[in-house]
Enzyme design. Structure first.
Site, short mmCIF file in Angstrom:
data_model
loop_
_atom_site.label_atom_id
_atom_site.label_comp_id
_atom_site.label_asym_id
_atom_site.label_seq_id
_atom_site.Cartn_x
_atom_site.Cartn_y
_atom_site.Cartn_z
CG ASP A 46 -1.74 1.29 1.28
OD1 ASP A 46 -2.69 1.39 0.48
OD2 ASP A 46 -1.41 2.18 2.08
CE1 TYR A 51 0.85 7.84 3.29
CE2 TYR A 51 1.34 5.79 2.15
CZ TYR A 51 0.54 6.53 2.99
OH TYR A 51 -0.58 5.94 3.53
CE LYS A 77 -3.53 5.17 1.62
NZ LYS A 77 -2.25 4.47 1.30
CB ALA A 242 6.87 -0.80 16.71
#
Length: 336
Positions: A46, A51, A77, A242
């Site tokens: 994805d 980005y 997107k 994380a």
């Protein structure tokens, strides 16, 4: 067609970090990370123009364009168009303002019209070096949900992007479309429409160990009733689950740090990783078709695949629920 019918597995790769999210990532490190995902058997990727102003798409395409196109599923997107001209002022991206400060310097235009949607897809295909997208998400129409621009933005997407993507799906150009957002309300509103009808949605950060109650109350019952699948983005809540320091794209506040500390204590007591708890929790809901953690190092990919397969004892899930760290109504894994 449901997303579960399209996706090749329950673990995908979210490429937002490849756009230099939070830090400048060397090109060879980004490439090695994508190759590690491929080598680990991940076949769902994805990405988005947003980005890094096209940087993540370009980096992903450098690797995937050399692989057989039918061997993986690719989503991107629409809602942001990347221009050739460079930005001269600080961009207005709301809560995501400084997220890609190290990305490409190109100017980004917010637009969800029909023309912008088609242009965005064409530009993404060029950056990715491919001839088609499998899934297209309408990106971030919820950014100003509590502001005056929200309804006009949604209407622009409904009459523009939604209809274009529905047509492309009917023509077989794409397999599915939906919303890619980090708020539940626009998905609820879309599911209440008679048309156009989405196939699923990508919900970032709203179905995690740290934030899931609101999604459980309204959105997910609606999705299940209509047979609409969910892809969970941001399962580590911007990285705080994380080992990172960010939550909701910002430095985590004290109350979140405290809650994460309690989760870590519980996972340590049961001898499991917090990554495993986070991924398997998000995947436990019946509406979840896949989860797509992001990564910028090959070692993180190895951790994610191990977390997916880690054996978590039933006692952990029992303690997690009785401790009040998750909602009492949240579905647990089948073996819990």
């Amino acid at each position: 067609m449901s997303l579960s019918d399209i996706l090749p597995g329950r673990l995908g790769f979210g490429t937002a970090p490849l756009g230099n999210m939070f830090r400048a990532i060397p090109g060879d490190e980004a490439r090695a990370t994508v190759e590690a995902a491929w080598d680990q058997g991940i076949r769902f990727y994805d990405t988005a123009p947003f980005y890094g102003a096209g940087l993540a798409e370009t980096r992903l395409g450098e690797v995937l364009s050399a692989r057989p196109r039918d061997s993986y599923v690719l989503s991107s997107k629409v809602g942001r168009v990347i221009l050739d001209e460079h930005e001269t002022a600080a961009p207005d991206f709301g809560e995501k303002g400084g997220l890609f400060a190290h990305g490409n310097p190109n100017k980004i235009v917010h637009e969800w019209t029909a023309d912008a949607t088609e242009r965005s897809i064409e530009d993404s295909l060029k950056r990715l070096g491919t001839d088609r997208l499998d899934i297209v998400w309408v990106h971030d129409i919820a950014q100003d949900f509590h502001g005056d621009r929200w309804l006009s933005t949604f209407e622009q997407a409904r009459t523009g992007a939604f209809r274009v993507l529905s047509r492309l799906r009917e023509e077989g150009v794409i397999k599915a479309w939906g919303l890619g957002v980090n708020k539940t309300e626009p998905i609820e509103l879309t599911l209440a429409l008679d048309e156009p009808r989405p196939d699923g949605f990508l919900l970032a950060g709203r179905y995690t160990l740290l934030d899931h109650t609101h999604a459980l109350q309204r959105l997910l019952p609606m999705a299940q009733e209509q047979g609409v699948d969910m892809v969970v983005g941001g399962p580590y809540s911007s990285g705080i689950l994380a080992g990172g320091t960010h939550f909701e794209y910002q430095q985590a506040p004290p109350e979140i740090i405290e809650r994460v500390g309690k989760l870590k204590t519980l996972t340590q007591r049961h001898g499991i990783s917090i990554k495993a708890a986070a991924l398997q929790f998000s995947l436990a809901h019946p509406a979840t078709a896949a989860v797509i953690p992001g990564a910028t190092r090959p070692s993180r990919i190895t951790e994610d695949t191990a977390a997916l397969n880690e054996n978590i004892p039933t006692a952990f899930w029992t303690d997690l629920r009785t401790s009040g760290l998750i909602s009492s109504t949240a579905p647990l894994p089948d073996n819990a």
